[in-house]
Write an enzyme that holds these catalytic residues in place. Sequence first.
Site, PDB file in Angstrom:
ATOM      1  N   ASP A  30       0.802  -1.215   0.000  1.00 16.62           N
ATOM      2  CA  ASP A  30       0.000   0.000   0.000  1.00 16.62           C
ATOM      3  C   ASP A  30       0.839   1.271   0.000  1.00 16.62           C
ATOM      4  O   ASP A  30       0.406   2.305   0.490  1.00 16.62           O
ATOM      5  CB  ASP A  30      -0.934   0.001   1.223  1.00 16.62           C
ATOM      6  CG  ASP A  30      -0.165  -0.063   2.537  1.00 16.62           C
ATOM      7  OD1 ASP A  30      -0.534   0.676   3.473  1.00 16.62           O
ATOM      8  OD2 ASP A  30       0.782  -0.855   2.639  1.00 16.62           O
ATOM      9  N   LYS A 142      -6.462  -0.477   6.647  1.00 14.72           N
ATOM     10  CA  LYS A 142      -5.306  -0.258   7.495  1.00 14.72           C
ATOM     11  C   LYS A 142      -5.111   1.223   7.764  1.00 14.72           C
ATOM     12  O   LYS A 142      -5.387   2.069   6.904  1.00 14.72           O
ATOM     13  CB  LYS A 142      -4.085  -0.897   6.797  1.00 14.72           C
ATOM     14  CG  LYS A 142      -2.706  -0.510   7.305  1.00 14.72           C
ATOM     15  CD  LYS A 142      -2.219   0.729   6.580  1.00 14.72           C
ATOM     16  CE  LYS A 142      -0.783   1.094   6.912  1.00 14.72           C
ATOM     17  NZ  LYS A 142       0.164   0.376   6.091  1.00 14.72           N
ATOM     18  N   GLU A 183      -2.926  -0.345  13.781  1.00 14.29           N
ATOM     19  CA  GLU A 183      -1.459  -0.317  13.695  1.00 14.29           C
ATOM     20  C   GLU A 183      -0.864   0.822  14.516  1.00 14.29           C
ATOM     21  O   GLU A 183      -0.751   1.954  14.031  1.00 14.29           O
ATOM     22  CB  GLU A 183      -1.006  -0.186  12.237  1.00 14.29           C
ATOM     23  CG  GLU A 183       0.530  -0.160  12.103  1.00 14.29           C
ATOM     24  CD  GLU A 183       1.026  -0.076  10.659  1.00 14.29           C
ATOM     25  OE1 GLU A 183       0.176  -0.068   9.737  1.00 14.29           O
ATOM     26  OE2 GLU A 183       2.255  -0.010  10.451  1.00 14.29           O
ATOM     27  N   GLU A 185       2.362   1.874  15.417  1.00 16.86           N
ATOM     28  CA  GLU A 185       3.788   1.599  15.258  1.00 16.86           C
ATOM     29  C   GLU A 185       4.638   2.477  16.157  1.00 16.86           C
ATOM     30  O   GLU A 185       4.556   3.704  16.116  1.00 16.86           O
ATOM     31  CB  GLU A 185       4.249   1.810  13.807  1.00 16.86           C
ATOM     32  CG  GLU A 185       5.780   1.681  13.684  1.00 16.86           C
ATOM     33  CD  GLU A 185       6.315   1.597  12.267  1.00 16.86           C
ATOM     34  OE1 GLU A 185       5.522   1.785  11.320  1.00 16.86           O
ATOM     35  OE2 GLU A 185       7.534   1.342  12.107  1.00 16.86           O
ATOM     36  N   LYS A 225      -1.602  -4.755  14.245  1.00 19.50           N
ATOM     37  CA  LYS A 225      -0.329  -4.719  13.521  1.00 19.50           C
ATOM     38  C   LYS A 225       0.665  -3.913  14.352  1.00 19.50           C
ATOM     39  O   LYS A 225       0.787  -2.701  14.199  1.00 19.50           O
ATOM     40  CB  LYS A 225      -0.516  -4.091  12.119  1.00 19.50           C
ATOM     41  CG  LYS A 225       0.801  -4.010  11.317  1.00 19.50           C
ATOM     42  CD  LYS A 225       0.529  -3.691   9.819  1.00 19.50           C
ATOM     43  CE  LYS A 225       1.827  -3.414   9.059  1.00 19.50           C
ATOM     44  NZ  LYS A 225       1.654  -3.401   7.592  1.00 19.50           N
ATOM     45  N   SER A 296       2.704  -8.844   8.325  1.00 18.82           N
ATOM     46  CA  SER A 296       2.110  -7.880   7.399  1.00 18.82           C
ATOM     47  C   SER A 296       3.302  -7.054   6.945  1.00 18.82           C
ATOM     48  O   SER A 296       3.597  -5.992   7.490  1.00 18.82           O
ATOM     49  CB  SER A 296       1.070  -6.988   8.083  1.00 18.82           C
ATOM     50  OG  SER A 296       0.622  -6.003   7.152  1.00 18.82           O
ATOM     51  N   TYR A 359       5.914   7.397   5.421  1.00 17.93           N
ATOM     52  CA  TYR A 359       5.484   6.882   4.121  1.00 17.93           C
ATOM     53  C   TYR A 359       3.985   7.030   3.947  1.00 17.93           C
ATOM     54  O   TYR A 359       3.304   7.377   4.897  1.00 17.93           O
ATOM     55  CB  TYR A 359       5.914   5.425   3.950  1.00 17.93           C
ATOM     56  CG  TYR A 359       5.076   4.406   4.662  1.00 17.93           C
ATOM     57  CD1 TYR A 359       5.189   4.230   6.031  1.00 17.93           C
ATOM     58  CD2 TYR A 359       4.194   3.591   3.975  1.00 17.93           C
ATOM     59  CE1 TYR A 359       4.431   3.285   6.677  1.00 17.93           C
ATOM     60  CE2 TYR A 359       3.436   2.641   4.629  1.00 17.93           C
ATOM     61  CZ  TYR A 359       3.571   2.485   5.984  1.00 17.93           C
ATOM     62  OH  TYR A 359       2.826   1.533   6.636  1.00 17.93           O
TER      63      TYR A 359
END
Lengths: 359, 358
Positions: A30, A142, A183, A185, A225, A296, A359
């Site tokens: 993605d 996501k 997610e 992170e 995730k 993932s 990103y």
Amino acid sequence: MSCFKSKYADELIANAAYIGSPGKGILAADESTGTIGKRFASINVENVELNRRALRELLFTTPGALQYISGIILFEETLYQKTASGKPFVDVMKEAKVLPGIKVDKGTVELAGTNGETTTIGLDGLGDRCKKYYEAGARFAKWRAVLKIGANEPSELAIHENAYGLARYAVICQENGLVPIVEPEILVDGSHDIEKCAYVTERVLAACYKALNDHHAILEGTLLKPNMVTPGSDSKSRAEPKVIAEHTVRALQRTVPAAVPAVVFLSGGQSEEQATVNLNAINQLKGKKPWSLTFSYGRALQQSTLKAWGGKEENVENAQKAFLARAKANSEATTGAYKGDAQLGEGASESLHVKDYKY
Amino acid sequence: MSAFTSKFADELIANAAYIGTPGKGILAADESTGTIGKRLASINVENVETNRRALRELLFTAPGALPCLSGVILFEETLYQKSSDGKLFVDILKEGGVLPGIKVDKGTVELAGTNGETTTQGLDGLGERCKKYYEAGARFAKWRAVLKIGENEPSEHSIHENAYGLARYAVICQENGLVPIVEPEILVDGSHDIHKCAAVTERVLAACYKALSDHHVLLEGTLLKPNMVTPGSDSAKVAPEVIAEHTVRALQRTVPAAVPAIVFLSGGQSEEEATKNLNAMNQLKTKKPWSLSFSFGRALQQSTLKTWAGKEENVKAAQEALYVRCKANSEATLGTYKGDAKLGDGAAESLHVKDYKY
């Protein structure tokens, strides 16, 4: 029950469970237009629609690879693209029993008054966008929240904002038939040790599940995730896969309810081989693990493939071989069966860490 | 790790795991002097120290009972009492492979501005008291928080206060070598259905685990003592399988796998109901990364009390009644209870007391 009643409940639960099937995991393909541009630049390929389409076709039509993949996360452009012979990518996936997923966040913005901490945007009109994506064939979504470790980070504000943003996004997805991947992170940047990463990860995950409960999300219809628990990228200490596995699984045991069907790790800056070996160690660990533990991966599945391809038609076959090797290796890692024998493609051991990764 | 580092960490983890041993559970014998007075009154026994001592001796020396137990919760007075031949109760328990526990809260007080909601007190000087109890042989503690279901209850305020009180108590216990039982009891009073109870239970447990995380509690060294998920006392009853399904699902949604064991309170359930419900949970085929056991007070002692009635000549029969319930619940932790326990006098009797305070 504390969750809301979604007309999609059974479907969400079935799809979330399917994604966690033993031997399968997610390909994160993605990358936004900007981000894929950086990848292309590194292999001297022009960032035009044709090339973006060609790369994704290369991946999705690799013979024998999709059996190891339960879902592919797509960028919006890709959801509507077709193979060279005119077949929609989503159909290629469906036929191979791969669920199409869609990135729905719109990136991060800084939180005023913090030391460069961020929150993620994309809630406006999200319900309508999810509906559209569902109609186009997407079945999961996501949203990437980002936190960092520093002297005073992550702050309580950053943890709260990101957790509650994730929870709001999750419920909107579920209202519209998409399984939300949650997610949060925590970037690997920094010189902290593994204990610090564990501490922060547990705090962040606890906040996420409190937020999800407050927002009445159906946990059985979500995925997590997270980052693995590792030392920081500038840390003097290195950690063996077994140590990473122990700290990671313990953090999850302390925070992730058993109702969550699967945990799909992000690879962060790990090399392809590291990401596989660590996932393998996680699945070999003896202990309570009431959720599937799978992958993932974006960079950690595509790095060698990209290098082998170099944008050239004549390299497609080799590039596909490289992708197949990583997909198979990670599939084995989900059952703790990886023997470290994947033919290392060029760059497979290369760290993919980019400082302060956006990103 | 988000847990603080307690010098007792290994011991806490081992003791918490031991309490969840399959086939074992907890006898809650921690009735305060006031509360045991009500029990004794119901069987026409005077509420004096010798009778309180005699009752607990009856329980702790009942043949066959201790092997079914991993822990007994005591009231402070009992921690220091002895059997009639001069042996400390804590030593009798230890020799029987049973960990002594201690009730450390000081009851509830009302929260101003709420509709009769409460918070639990007992934090002042708790550390020193825990040290003392540890020296006396206690290895786990219990603190009861109470919530109720109503039109606007439980309020966010009462959930927060009770969750954070439990978390503070839990950490203080761990600093002093006692495994904390975290007990957020949602009273069964009311006419709500099982779905409402499930929703409230999930909300309350989620708040508890967030509070425990904020307070850096070592989850592997704690136990949870929740209510089962059932319809309200004024609502129609449902089958044990239904209770099991809703209860386990609520736990799957909120209780981290790091918690070694969940030891249910019996609330107002009869002895037989409590056993059957626990049995159904352990028969359920689904993810259950914690032991599911019992921490029963009334649901282990009711027939025993009635049989004893304060008379020496009834002790043997009363002990037999206790053994029957202990064994039944031990089987229920394995999902092997066949419903064939010799029902003692009162075993099927509801033990519900409206708005229960003890």
